[in-house]
Design an enzyme around this catalytic site. Structure first.
Site, short mmCIF file in Angstrom:
data_model
loop_
_atom_site.label_atom_id
_atom_site.label_comp_id
_atom_site.label_asym_id
_atom_site.label_seq_id
_atom_site.Cartn_x
_atom_site.Cartn_y
_atom_site.Cartn_z
N ALA A 1 0.82 -1.22 0.00
CA ALA A 1 0.00 0.00 0.00
C ALA A 1 0.85 1.26 0.00
O ALA A 1 0.49 2.27 -0.62
CB ALA A 1 -0.93 0.00 1.21
N GLU A 2 1.96 1.22 0.71
CA GLU A 2 2.78 2.42 0.87
C GLU A 2 3.64 2.74 -0.35
O GLU A 2 3.74 3.89 -0.77
CB GLU A 2 3.69 2.27 2.09
CG GLU A 2 2.97 2.28 3.43
CD GLU A 2 2.50 3.66 3.83
OE1 GLU A 2 2.88 4.65 3.17
OE2 GLU A 2 1.76 3.76 4.83
N SER A 3 4.28 1.71 -0.93
CA SER A 3 5.26 1.99 -1.99
C SER A 3 5.16 1.07 -3.19
O SER A 3 5.91 1.26 -4.15
CB SER A 3 6.68 1.87 -1.42
OG SER A 3 6.96 0.51 -1.09
N TYR B 1 -7.21 4.47 3.61
CA TYR B 1 -6.00 3.69 3.80
C TYR B 1 -6.24 2.42 4.61
O TYR B 1 -5.79 1.33 4.22
CB TYR B 1 -4.95 4.56 4.49
CG TYR B 1 -3.66 3.87 4.83
CD1 TYR B 1 -2.63 3.75 3.89
CD2 TYR B 1 -3.42 3.35 6.11
CE1 TYR B 1 -1.43 3.12 4.22
CE2 TYR B 1 -2.23 2.72 6.44
CZ TYR B 1 -1.24 2.62 5.49
OH TYR B 1 -0.05 2.00 5.80
#
Length: 216
Positions: free
Chosen positions: A104-106, A192
């Protein structure tokens, strides 16, 4: 010895960085042979060796437009899989949860940088990186150590509630506390948390990780 199995490389990396994720003095190189076996070394003796971090970047650059997330993401997930598994165990985390946050982040891009200045695989903010001893957020091992340790601390802080820990990872633990230990009313955070939870469940299945009973 020039060649390391993935497991011996992980143990070497962990000893080199320690729990505080200190920087290593030598570049680690790797390649995957014709049998699908990954080889790691700090003394490359084969022309197939490439710098470990650079390997992911090369995959990303060569991927056909429109298929980057699917192809390079899958390759990078395999590339970092053994490291994530070992580091997750170090901090008593499920590897599926760490994979979900990284995804999800990168999207497994070790050189990713957000508009707010978060960097690396787990998108560490500068203050968080310093807090957990990551001197180079673009170093995959340092980044995973710091991000996983932070995530582990958040789970402890919120009594194993994964949703609140993820909300805190995104918006900061102070905001979760400020809003009465609830997910803060920020659009980004509200989007998120379910996204990561969905990825978490999918990785539990794909990685065949037995689910851990936690507060969701």
């Amino acid at each position: 010895m020039n060649f390391f199995s993935p497991r011996s490389f992980i143990m070497t990396a962990l000893l080199a960085y320690g729990l505080a994720a200190q920087p290593a003095n030598a570049t680690i190189y790797w390649f995957t042979d014709e049998n699908g076996v990954a080889h790691f070394s700090n003394v490359p003796t084969d022309k197939r060796y490439v710098p470990f971090a650079a390997a992911h970047d090369a995959v990303a650059r060569k991927t056909i437009p429109g298929t980057r997330d699917r192809r390079s993401g899958k390759l990078a997930r395999v590339q970092y899989g053994a490291i994530i598994e070992q580091i997750a165990r170090t901090y008593a985390l499920e590897s599926a949860l760490v994979h979900a946050v990284v995804s999800a982040e990168s999207a497994y891009n070790a050189t990713a940088v957000s508009k707010k200045g978060a960097a690396g695989l787990m998108q560490l903010m500068p203050d968080t990186a310093r807090r957990y001893g990551a001197t180079d957020s673009f170093d995959p091992v340092q980044n995973l150590h710091a991000g996983s340790r932070y995530l582990s601390d958040l789970l402890k802080m919120f009594n194993g509630n994964v949703s609140l820990a993820l909300a805190a990872y995104n918006a900061g633990e102070n905001n979760v506390v400020k809003y009465g230990n609830q997910i803060p009313p920020f659009q980004e955070t509200r989007m998120y948390v379910p996204k990561v939870l969905d990825l978490y469940r999918k990785y539990q299945v794909s990685l065949k990780v037995p689910p851990v009973r936690r507060g969701i």
